[in-house]
Design a protein around this motif. Structure first.
Motif, mmCIF file in Angstrom:
data_model
loop_
_atom_site.group_PDB
_atom_site.id
_atom_site.type_symbol
_atom_site.label_atom_id
_atom_site.label_comp_id
_atom_site.label_asym_id
_atom_site.label_seq_id
_atom_site.Cartn_x
_atom_site.Cartn_y
_atom_site.Cartn_z
ATOM 1 N N GLU A 1 -29.981 18.642 1.181
ATOM 2 C CA GLU A 1 -30.285 17.755 0.053
ATOM 3 C C GLU A 1 -29.274 17.932 -1.095
ATOM 4 O O GLU A 1 -28.169 18.347 -0.885
ATOM 5 C CB GLU A 1 -31.728 17.946 -0.414
ATOM 6 N N GLY A 2 -29.680 17.571 -2.290
ATOM 7 C CA GLY A 2 -28.797 17.653 -3.451
ATOM 8 C C GLY A 2 -28.107 16.373 -3.843
ATOM 9 O O GLY A 2 -27.023 16.427 -4.444
ATOM 10 N N PRO A 3 -28.675 15.183 -3.559
ATOM 11 C CA PRO A 3 -27.978 13.951 -3.959
ATOM 12 C C PRO A 3 -27.801 13.820 -5.462
ATOM 13 O O PRO A 3 -26.877 13.158 -5.918
ATOM 14 C CB PRO A 3 -28.876 12.833 -3.397
ATOM 15 N N ALA A 4 -28.682 14.455 -6.254
ATOM 16 C CA ALA A 4 -28.546 14.365 -7.713
ATOM 17 C C ALA A 4 -27.280 15.057 -8.210
ATOM 18 O O ALA A 4 -26.829 14.807 -9.323
ATOM 19 C CB ALA A 4 -29.779 14.983 -8.393
ATOM 20 N N SER A 5 -26.707 15.940 -7.390
ATOM 21 C CA SER A 5 -25.475 16.648 -7.764
ATOM 22 C C SER A 5 -24.247 16.041 -7.101
ATOM 23 O O SER A 5 -23.197 16.690 -7.011
ATOM 24 C CB SER A 5 -25.594 18.132 -7.378
ATOM 25 N N ALA A 6 -24.362 14.799 -6.658
ATOM 26 C CA ALA A 6 -23.264 14.165 -5.929
ATOM 27 C C ALA A 6 -21.970 14.150 -6.741
ATOM 28 O O ALA A 6 -20.876 14.353 -6.198
ATOM 29 C CB ALA A 6 -23.649 12.742 -5.526
ATOM 30 N N ALA A 7 -22.071 13.936 -8.047
ATOM 31 C CA ALA A 7 -20.868 13.850 -8.879
ATOM 32 C C ALA A 7 -20.091 15.154 -8.886
ATOM 33 O O ALA A 7 -18.859 15.156 -9.040
ATOM 34 C CB ALA A 7 -21.241 13.453 -10.303
ATOM 35 N N ASP A 8 -20.782 16.286 -8.708
ATOM 36 C CA ASP A 8 -20.095 17.582 -8.705
ATOM 37 C C ASP A 8 -19.056 17.669 -7.605
ATOM 38 O O ASP A 8 -18.041 18.362 -7.738
ATOM 39 C CB ASP A 8 -21.095 18.727 -8.512
ATOM 40 N N TRP A 9 -19.335 16.969 -6.517
ATOM 41 C CA TRP A 9 -18.480 17.144 -5.339
ATOM 42 C C TRP A 9 -17.136 16.456 -5.459
ATOM 43 O O TRP A 9 -16.235 16.708 -4.655
ATOM 44 C CB TRP A 9 -19.238 16.697 -4.093
#
Length: 834
Positions: A54-62
């Motif tokens: 999971e972790g779609p809310a942190s997509a921008a980090d990638w």
């Protein structure tokens, strides 16, 4: 990577669901340390493979993580799409979710998930559900689908998570060498023959279910109570890896039963599997034998079926028991290149037509599910008849193929071309809850409106709500938003999850009833914690927490100024220690100045841990200009390892070494004189990291000041910022040792302890020279801070059980006053009971 290599880890999958999101700096730091190690798997030979849970809310980090690490990113953000790792209640696992990903990715690599079972009862993570498979055959069926689809990658998930570790699942390993080699090389050699059984131990109708449900509303699935689900039908799944065919006999409680194989591998070599239904009343010890030509090849005994755990509860894990044959064989499986799908099924309106089409080798994965592979079934003579889908584009290929070989399916196909459309809602999705009400037990609390609203959007937890209708999940505009409702003050995970789900969509309507709120006398005050401890039994733990905070607050503001000075004086030593250790490796340097300067990177940056050696190399004074080679990595390590924020650092010039080289000496007899003066030298650093001019030290008290009158939210606020308040350490460093140090102690006790530590350190600074503390690595306060956040680079103990024991010893050595303070706080907040 030595530890990772020893453990067989060759890629990272960052879990964003289990304990919250990873910080970008943590991910970058780990990848910069390990991702280019020789044992780490490289996609296409050059890009480190990285995944997530999971972790779609942190997509921008990638975006930055990928740019910094050069990794190949394959996230698991399945909460935004189809769930493919497990099946819905009682239905065989299908590949429709896989098909949706494969088609949408349009040629990009796809990682297919495989899981033998899923059951979790971890209230601390708001999880208590299972995804069962009635016939106990999820593991082999999913691997058959993998061998058919041949995805780019395969990930085994939920292998033996903490919540599933109560039973031995090691037998699931036995067929893996064969499946893995078939997947990677199309063919495998069977050497070790094995047999495993998979079954549940406990009787769901006789045991306490512990609140577990089948399916989960958190994935918008229709929940079912265990006693109403497929698991009341008891099966034993069995699976064998064989070089040639054999039969299985299973005995339960003295009753011996024989069951044939549901699937046999093509050519007779590979993994066989089947299932055995247990009639009501059959319980007891389990034994099994694998027999070939009247010879017992394998014999084994498993745990007894029936009853409950000692505490009366059911464990919904499945039990696995397995054994190997003492004799080895050598037989090759059929080559997958020579096989086709020869058995299949499909969703409700596709099962019959897919069964026929897949039998003859045409099994389109977007419409059908392949359930078996083998040699091509002989096709009927082609008729040349053209078949057309009647309305749904999903039938185009099926109609065309089957009508050409003389098969007719008038419900879906015709011989005339028709106007087609693609369904707006996939016919392969399960039904969702579309309406509901509160159960009788919860109606009196006003939960009807909340259940009606949540169930209309598919979120209908069965322990509180009752789903009244099912269908296609679509956005609804005419559902009334519930008004504020008063709910009981119960420790109810389902209720908490409901309120959180609603609030995430802007409907924050849950309030705790007034009668459950602790009645505290805010006019009370106590001179000391000792006074409060003496009468603490007269008040609730909640009130005691607030009273204790008020006591610790006494004199706090004055001492906080000394504490700020304490922290301020730790920053430069921490930077110096980092640069002397490995911080200099994050830079490239130009030696000299102006036109005489070297290009950055031509010469290594000076090792700041050995200034004297560097100085001896100089013929004359020299300027070294530092430039970042890996700026992201530098700030990440400085923050994560040393607790120093980027805002606390500036880049400036510093003269780090000055001395002189003695001039020439001339001697006549015993008389010597210097014939030339001392030659002055210096080593100057430009653009070198140093403490910033203005430092803002976070104040743990702010969390209470900002709370204002909303003290009822205090526990949540403290929990969300545990690290901020523990020992008053700096904000946002991203470290997690405090989770180990604090664990589930009283949240307010953490706050009190943090502020008390600030006061203690402030008093120390007030009475002692701060540099004595910083420069003395044996100082107990310094050692404890160093252990927690490596403040100043001092860390006298490792972050393990032995290290924490060392810190506890140091804390005891700080004097009886500190220990008495901790004891009082524990008594007042009753943390030992929490």
């Amino acid at each position: 990577m030595i530890i990772a290599s020893t453990a067989g880890i060759d890629a990272f999958s960052f879990d964003y669901a289990g304990n919250g999101a990873w910080t970008k700096a943590d991910v970058i730091s780990l990848l910069s340390t390990y991702a280019r190690n020789g044992v780490y798997f490289q996609h296409d030979g050059s890009m480190p493979l990285v995944s997530t849970v999971e972790g779609p809310a942190s997509a921008a980090d990638w975006v930055e993580i990928k740019a910094t690490s050069g990794c190949f990113f394959m996230p698991d953000w399945s909460s935004l799409g189809a769930k493919v790792a497990v099946e819905l209640e009682g239905l065989e696992i299908d590949t429709y979710g896989d098909a949706s990903y494969i088609q949408y990715l349009n040629g990009k690599p796809y990682m297919m998930a495989v899981s033998p079972w899923f059951y979790t009862n971890l209230p601390g993570y708001n999880k208590n559900w299972m995804w069962p498979e009635k016939e106990m055959l999820l593991w082999p069926r999913r691997w058959n689908q993998i061998l058919f689809l041949q995805p780019d990658y395969v990930e085994i998930i939920s292998w033996n998570d903490f919540g599933e570790a109560s039973m031995d699942h090691s037998g699931l390993h036995y067929p893996l060498p064969v499946w893995a080699n078939q997947y990677k090389n199309n063919v495998a050699t069977v050497i070790d023959e094995s047999l495993i059984l998979m079954y549940q131990l406990h009787d769901v109708m006789s045991c306490n279910d512990g609140g577990t449900v089948v399916n989960t509303a958190s994935q918008l699935q229709v929940e079912v109570l265990p006693e109403d689900s497929v698991i009341i039908s008891r099966y034993i799944g069995f699976m064998a890896t064989l070089g040639s065919s054999a039969s299985v006999r299973i005995t339960v409680g003295g009753t011996t039963m024989t069951s044939g194989w549901l699937r046999e591998p093509a050519g007779g070599v590979g993994v066989y599997y089947g299932t055995l239904y247990l009639e009501d009343g059959i319980t007891g010890d389990v034994t099994a034998e694998l027999v070939r030509d009247d010879v017992k090849v394998i014999q084994m005994t498993g745990d007894a079926i029936g009853g409950c755990r000692d505490d009366g509860y059911a464990n919904f894990n499945f039990n696995v028991v397995g054994s190997f044959s003492p004799q080895t064989v050598s037989a090759d499986t059929a080559n997958l290149d020579d096989l086709v799908c020869n058995a299949g099924t499909g969703a409700v309106d596709f099962a019959v037509i897919c069964s026929k089409s897949c039998r003859y080798g045409y099994c389109p994965f977007g419409a059908c599910v392949c359930t078996g592979m083998g040699e091509q079934t002989e096709l009927p003579e082609a008729t040349g008849v053209l078949g057309y889908a009647k309305s749904d584009t999903n039938y185009i290929g099926l109609c065309s193929f089957l009508y050409n070989y003389g098969f007719e399916f008038d419900k879906y196909c015709s011989t005339t071309e028709n106007s087609l459309s693609t369904p707006s809602v996939s016919p392969f999705l399960p039904d969702y809850c579309t309406g509901g009400t509160a159960t009788d037990d919860w109606t009196e609390y006003g939960a009807d409106d909340l259940c009606a609203w949540l169930c209309s959007y598919g979120y209908c937890p069965i322990r509180i709500c009752s789903c009244s209708s099912q269908g296609t999940l679509v956005p609804l505009d005419n559902i009334a938003v519930p008004s504020d409702i008063v709910l009981p003050d119960e420790d109810n995970m389902t209720l908490d999850n409901m309120c959180t789900f609603a609030c995430n969509y802007g409907v924050c309507v849950c309030e705790v009833s007034d009668e459950s709120s602790p009645a505290c006398d805010w006019t009370l005050s106590f001179d000391t914690l000792l006074d409060l401890a003496a009468v603490s039994d007269s008040y609730t733990a909640y009130c005691n927490e607030i009273y204790a905070l008020n006591d610790v607050n006494d004199g706090y503001d004055t001492l906080f100024g000394y504490y700020v000075k304490y922290v301020d004086n730790l920053i430069q030593p921490a930077i110096d220690t980092f640069m002397a250790h490995d911080g200099w490796t994050f830079f490239e340097c130009a030696w000299g100045s102006g036109a005489d300067a070297t290009d950055p990177g031509d010469l290594a940056c000076p090792d700041t841990s050995d200034i004297d050696r560097e100085n001896q190399l100089l013929q004359n004074g020299m300027t070294v200009t530092w430039s970042f080679a890996n700026e992201t990595g530098f700030w990440a390590v400085l923050e994560e390892t040393y607790g120093i924020e980027q805002a606390w650092v500036k880049m400036g010039s510093i003269e780090v070494a000055t001395d002189c080289v003695p001039g020439s000496i001339s001697c006549l007899g015993s008389v010597c004189v210097t014939t030339s003066p001392c030659i002055a030298k210096f080593l100057k650093y430009d653009n070198f990291p140093m403490k910033a001019d203005d430092i803002v030290v976070p104040n743990p008290k702010d969390i209470f000041t900002e709370a204002g009158t909303g003290l009822g939210d205090l526990p949540d606020k403290i929990d969300a910022t545990t690290f901020d308040i523990m020992l008053g350490q700096w904000n946002g460093s991203g470290l997690d040792p405090v989770q180990v140090v604090s664990m589930p102690v009283a949240l307010a006790q953490q706050a009190v302890s943090a502020m008390q530590q600030v006061k203690d350190l402030g008093e120390t600074e007030k009475e002692e020279d701060i540099y004595t503390i910083v420069e003395d690595p044996d100082s107990a306060p310094m050692a404890i801070m160093g252990m927690l956040v490596d403040a100043g680079g001092v860390a006298l103990a490792a972050r393990d059980a032995e290290g924490f024991a060392t810190m506890a010893s140091l804390r005891r050595g700080m004097g009886e006053g500190v220990e008495e303070q901790a004891t009082l706080i524990q008594k007042i907040t009753r943390s030992s009971d929490q």
